[in-house]
Design a protein around this motif. Structure first.
Motif, short mmCIF file in Angstrom:
data_model
loop_
_atom_site.label_atom_id
_atom_site.label_comp_id
_atom_site.label_asym_id
_atom_site.label_seq_id
_atom_site.Cartn_x
_atom_site.Cartn_y
_atom_site.Cartn_z
N UNK A 59 1.09 -1.13 -0.01
CA UNK A 59 0.02 0.14 0.05
C UNK A 59 1.15 1.09 -0.11
N UNK A 60 0.54 2.37 -0.96
CA UNK A 60 1.41 3.37 -0.93
C UNK A 60 1.38 4.19 0.27
N UNK A 61 2.54 4.66 0.84
CA UNK A 61 2.38 5.52 2.14
C UNK A 61 3.25 6.78 1.52
N UNK A 62 3.19 7.78 2.31
CA UNK A 62 3.55 9.17 2.03
C UNK A 62 3.79 9.96 3.35
N UNK A 63 5.23 10.29 3.46
CA UNK A 63 5.54 11.00 4.74
C UNK A 63 6.04 12.37 4.35
N UNK A 112 8.30 8.14 0.23
CA UNK A 112 6.96 7.33 -0.12
C UNK A 112 7.95 6.13 -0.60
N UNK A 113 6.94 5.23 -0.83
CA UNK A 113 7.04 3.99 -1.60
C UNK A 113 6.52 3.92 -2.98
N UNK A 114 5.88 5.05 -3.33
CA UNK A 114 5.38 5.34 -4.50
C UNK A 114 6.11 5.73 -5.65
N UNK A 115 6.72 4.99 -6.55
CA UNK A 115 7.68 5.40 -7.55
C UNK A 115 7.02 6.42 -8.48
N UNK A 116 5.67 6.13 -8.97
CA UNK A 116 5.04 7.12 -9.58
C UNK A 116 4.96 8.43 -9.11
N UNK A 220 13.81 16.44 13.05
CA UNK A 220 13.66 15.23 13.16
C UNK A 220 12.21 14.38 13.16
N UNK A 221 11.42 15.23 13.42
CA UNK A 221 9.89 14.89 13.11
C UNK A 221 9.25 14.54 12.12
N UNK A 222 8.29 13.63 12.07
CA UNK A 222 7.38 13.23 10.77
C UNK A 222 5.89 12.98 10.96
N UNK A 223 5.36 13.41 9.84
CA UNK A 223 4.11 13.01 9.91
C UNK A 223 3.59 12.30 8.48
N UNK A 224 2.51 11.57 8.63
CA UNK A 224 2.14 10.99 7.14
C UNK A 224 1.05 12.09 6.53
#
Length: 245
Positions: A59-63, A112-116, A220-224
């Motif tokens: 499943x694609x994820x975006x951070x 991300x893991x979404x190459x497109x 250093x923090x992140x969110x989706x």
């Protein structure tokens, strides 16, 4: 059902264009059969192989990450330095950065893991505006600022016009804080632009990527990203691409 090249790109194997080449060259199999037609659509249960390796569909994820200084924009480093993916120990999916931020530059970077998705945002035609705040040596005169706004001749060509604003200056320390917005993504571009007008960068931070900001995040923090933000980014890239044609 989705187009085969899009599924391959989403899996992070290659960009959509490269995935199309793999298909046309006979490197892709669906359910054991070689497929060379770009219009082929596949379902979620079909077995896909690329160059003999089974495709692992995630499943694609975006951070969005607030990258600190002293961190490499990569998934690994042969010198053992900290990389951006080190900030996602809880994530089991294979993610990678969209573009890069220099080792000594802090600020907003997407993963991300979404190459497109990554390919669209990084493609020169679709470059999304990025806003940086730089602390530089000296206090640039108006003519120097105009040079940045019109475009600077660098060794790899002239830069596109930029939006530039002098935020503050310190006459005693002889330093300035300047905001600069660019659409391109050349290596160390902002630093080289300031060097070209004789004002070396002391500190650099990317504060905005399109409409995205660092609000609510510490270093250093992140969110989706939300699904709506992902859709907005795709739409923004398309709009910018049309504007730059």
């Amino acid at each position: 059902m989705e187009r085969l090249q899009k599924v391959i790109a989403h899996a992070g194997v290659a960009s959509r264009r490269k995935a199309e080449e793999l298909i046309l060259n006979g490197h892709v199999k669906v359910n054991g059969k070689v497929v060379k037609e770009l219009g082929t659509k596949v379902g979620s249960n079909e077995r896909i192989e690329v160059s003999g390796i089974p495709l692992e569909r995630e499943e694609p994820v975006y951070f969005l990450l607030y990258k600190p200084r002293g961190v490499i924009s990569s998934v690994s480093d042969d010198k053992g330095r900290k990389v951006v993916t080190d900030f996602f120990p809880e994530n089991k999916k294979r993610i990678y950065p969209v573009g890069r931020l220099d080792y000594d530059t802090s600020g907003l970077i997407l993963l991300t893991n979404d190459g497109d998705f990554a390919n669209v945002l990084m493609h020169p035609k679709y470059e999304v505006e990025k806003v940086y705040v730089a602390k530089v040596k000296g206090i640039p005169i108006r003519e120097k600022i105009k040079q940045l706004e019109k475009g600077i001749k660098l060794e790899d060509g002239k830069t596109a016009p930029a939006r530039v604003k002098l935020l503050s200056s310190d006459k005693r320390k002889q330093t300035s804080i300047i905001e600069i917005a660019i659409h391109e993504g050349r290596n160390r571009q902002v630093r080289r632009m300031f060097e070209a007008i004789g004002h070396d960068v002391l500190k650099l931070k990317r504060e905005k990527y399109g409409f995205l900001t660092l609000n609510g995040l510490n270093t250093g923090g992140h969110r989706e990203l939300t699904p709506h933000e992902v859709k907005q980014l795709r739409a923004l890239a398309s709009t910018e691409g049309n504007r730059l044609v």
